[in-house]
Enzyme design. Structure first.
Site, PDB file in Angstrom:
ATOM      1  N   TYR A 138       0.852  -1.191   0.000  1.00 21.90           N
ATOM      2  CA  TYR A 138       0.000   0.000   0.000  1.00 21.90           C
ATOM      3  C   TYR A 138       0.880   1.230   0.000  1.00 21.90           C
ATOM      4  O   TYR A 138       1.844   1.327   0.762  1.00 21.90           O
ATOM      5  CB  TYR A 138      -0.881  -0.011   1.248  1.00 21.90           C
ATOM      6  CG  TYR A 138      -1.815   1.177   1.367  1.00 21.90           C
ATOM      7  CD1 TYR A 138      -2.875   1.343   0.466  1.00 21.90           C
ATOM      8  CD2 TYR A 138      -1.654   2.135   2.374  1.00 21.90           C
ATOM      9  CE1 TYR A 138      -3.733   2.428   0.561  1.00 21.90           C
ATOM     10  CE2 TYR A 138      -2.523   3.215   2.487  1.00 21.90           C
ATOM     11  CZ  TYR A 138      -3.554   3.361   1.577  1.00 21.90           C
ATOM     12  OH  TYR A 138      -4.405   4.436   1.691  1.00 21.90           O
ATOM     13  N   ASP A 152       9.183   2.791  -0.059  1.00 22.06           N
ATOM     14  CA  ASP A 152       8.110   3.423   0.705  1.00 22.06           C
ATOM     15  C   ASP A 152       8.330   3.039   2.163  1.00 22.06           C
ATOM     16  O   ASP A 152       7.936   1.956   2.597  1.00 22.06           O
ATOM     17  CB  ASP A 152       6.752   2.949   0.193  1.00 22.06           C
ATOM     18  CG  ASP A 152       5.610   3.526   1.028  1.00 22.06           C
ATOM     19  OD1 ASP A 152       5.888   4.177   2.060  1.00 22.06           O
ATOM     20  OD2 ASP A 152       4.442   3.309   0.662  1.00 22.06           O
ATOM     21  N   LYS A 168       3.815   8.654   9.046  1.00 21.99           N
ATOM     22  CA  LYS A 168       3.676   8.004  10.357  1.00 21.99           C
ATOM     23  C   LYS A 168       4.700   8.507  11.391  1.00 21.99           C
ATOM     24  O   LYS A 168       4.564   9.625  11.858  1.00 21.99           O
ATOM     25  CB  LYS A 168       3.673   6.483  10.176  1.00 21.99           C
ATOM     26  CG  LYS A 168       2.505   6.099   9.233  1.00 21.99           C
ATOM     27  CD  LYS A 168       2.122   4.662   9.168  1.00 21.99           C
ATOM     28  CE  LYS A 168       0.784   4.513   8.444  1.00 21.99           C
ATOM     29  NZ  LYS A 168       0.810   3.812   7.185  1.00 21.99           N
TER      30      LYS A 168
HETATM   31  C1  LIG Z   1       0.162   4.343   5.853  1.00 29.62           C
HETATM   32  C2  LIG Z   1       0.937   4.119   4.613  1.00 29.62           C
HETATM   33  C3  LIG Z   1       0.841   4.989   3.521  1.00 29.62           C
HETATM   34  C4  LIG Z   1      -0.154   6.090   3.455  1.00 29.62           C
HETATM   35  O1  LIG Z   1       0.068   7.080   4.401  1.00 29.62           O
HETATM   36  P1  LIG Z   1      -1.143   8.067   4.806  1.00 29.62           P
HETATM   37  O2  LIG Z   1      -0.518   9.010   5.763  1.00 29.62           O
HETATM   38  O3  LIG Z   1      -2.206   7.197   5.370  1.00 29.62           O
HETATM   39  O4  LIG Z   1      -1.582   8.738   3.551  1.00 29.62           O
HETATM   40  C5  LIG Z   1       1.695   4.785   2.460  1.00 29.62           C
HETATM   41  N1  LIG Z   1       2.577   3.780   2.459  1.00 29.62           N
HETATM   42  C6  LIG Z   1       2.690   2.911   3.478  1.00 29.62           C
HETATM   43  C7  LIG Z   1       3.714   1.831   3.436  1.00 29.62           C
HETATM   44  C8  LIG Z   1       1.862   3.041   4.587  1.00 29.62           C
HETATM   45  O5  LIG Z   1       1.946   2.149   5.580  1.00 29.62           O
END
Ligand SMILES: *Cc1c(COP(=O)(O)O)cnc(C)c1O
Length: 428
Positions: free
Chosen positions: A144, A239, A267
């Site tokens: 994601y 990511d 995060k």
């Molecule tokens: C949470 C997450 C996102 C998205 O971040 P948001 O602040 O919710 O937009 C993207 N990549 C990874 C790996 C994530 O865990």
């Protein structure tokens, strides 16, 4: 436990907010039941509107690495808020957090702050395309990267050639530029690249996947990916929205000793306020506006409250040389205890763990990619989830999420969790 007030609040919320929530997974749709409304949190615990206490393993989906209402973060924000909350002008604190982040993360010279992980990944891909002059990207099924169009893609009928939208509203045109690969399968990635020679701007990956449950990369997978990207002039985008500042000071890059070309954050970097960021070497980063022609902007980007929270968080992490060992030890302890409890009652499961990320997959075989994660028994997960909730333990309301271990958790908390798992295992 009683959830009267949560239930009443949910009914009110549903009238004015789609599904009663501002992010879908909060809605308990995949586990059934009514979401719990949080009222406050401190350290390892979150308290709901009915006064129930939970040991929290979601921790706002990752940001609270050091526990809720962590004092240095709270103090920094309180201090900052009195001086005005946003200016739309540069502020000194942006340079401070940027300098600290760049010093902690391998292979980056500059960092740009945004407001969410979604924005970070979306901007990273634009930068990769602008820098390479190529349009297609490769992502992995089950990873994601936020909810921007280019990532809401599933394997299409011609999986080796292009993907299909997995949400209405995402156009076929967008989908055809995103190719879907299988996590931990380097031959699959290689085949995709060969079928699209000279057209791929970047490969984006969660270096440790956390959005299909926790799935670490196999032995040399990241290294092989790095080599493939080098061979074909493709940028490697890590990511690290989940893994950044969580697996090590320098994130997965440091842990696996692999350099990516662009790194996305979110995060933890915001200490619980809305922050994302992306970073790279000068050679790439200088393509970004206003230095270069790749456009990216934000009215509230680098917001002083968010930067104050992030700076306090990163400073604490940077100054604590035992933090990541402590986190890994706690997670290993939880792993061992849960495995023993589940084995005692013959509950079929596989536990994956890396650093402070851990998940129990109710699957018989090794879980290494999206397909093997999807083989987990969702009915078992639902019972487990509600059992845990009833025991005062809050895990993500979906089988496809990792648990986030925080430094605030004590061994007593972990023992309480393991005893709960043991009681629930008897009923599964
Ligand atoms: C949470 C997450 C996102 C998205 O971040 P948001 O602040 O919710 O937009 C993207 N990549 C990874 C790996 C994530 O865990």
């Amino acid at each position: 436990m009683l959830y009267q007030r949560s239930s009443a609040l949910f009914i009110e919320a549903e009238k004015v907010i789609p599904g009663g929530v501002n992010s879908p997974v909060r809605a308990f749709k995949s586990v059934g039941g009514t979401p719990i409304f949080a009222k406050s949190a401190k350290g390892a615990y979150v308290y709901d509107e009915d006064g129930n206490r939970y040991i929290d393993y979601i921790n706002s989906w990752g940001p609270m690495l050091l526990g809720h209402a962590y004092e240095p973060v709270v103090d920094a924000v309180v201090e900052k808020v009195k001086q005005g909350t946003s200016f739309g002008m540069p502020t000194e604190i942006e340079t401070k957090i940027a300098g600290l982040a760049v010093s902690m993360v391998p292979n980056v010279d500059k960092i740009r702050f945004v407001n969410s992980g979604t924005e970070a990944c979306m901007s990273a891909v634009r930068l990769a395309r602008g820098y390479t002059g190529k349009e297609k990207i490769i992502k992995f099924a089950g990873c994601y990267h936020g909810h921007s169009d280019a990532f809401l893609i599933e394997a299409g009928s011609g999986a080796v050639t292009f993907g299909s939208p997995n949400s209405p509203g995402v156009t076929k045109g967008t989908a055809k530029d995103t190719l879907l690969a299988v996590y931990n399968d380097i031959d699959n990635v290689s085949a995709l690249i060969n079928a699209n020679k000279g057209e791929i701007a970047c490969v984006i990956i969660e270096p440790v996947a956390g959005n299909m449950g926790c799935i670490p990369p196999k032995n040399d997978f990241l290294k092989q990916l790095r080599n493939l990207c080098d061979e074909h002039d493709i940028l490697l985008v890590f990511d690290e929205v989940m893994t950044g500042f969580r697996l090590a000071k320098g994130g997965a890059q440091e842990l696996y000793r692999i350099n990516a070309d662009i790194i996305c954050f979110g995060k933890v970097i915001g200490g619980g306020l809305p922050v994302g960021a992306f970073a790279a070497r000068n050679e790439i980063m200088n393509h970004l506006a206003p230095l270069g022609s790749v456009y990216q902007a934000g009215t509230l980007s680098g917001n002083p409250l968010a930067m104050a929270a992030g700076l306090a968080m990163l400073t604490s992490i940077n100054n604590d040389n035992d933090l990541f060992d402590r986190l890994a030890e706690k997670t290993a302890y939880l792993h061992k205890g849960c495995a023993e409890a589940l084995n005692t009652y013959n509950v079929v499961h596989t536990i994956n763990r890396k650093g402070s990320m851990i998940s129990i997959h109710f699957a018989k075989d090794e879980v290494v990619d999206f397909d093997s994660a999807a083989k987990g028994n969702n009915a078992t997960f639902k019972s487990f989830f509600h059992g845990m909730l009833n025991e005062g333990i809050y895990i993500a309301p979906s089988a496809f999420e990792t648990w986030f271990i925080t430094d605030a958790l004590t061994y007593e908390d972990l023992d309480e969790t393991i005893r709960a798992v043991e009681r629930i295992a008897q009923t599964l």
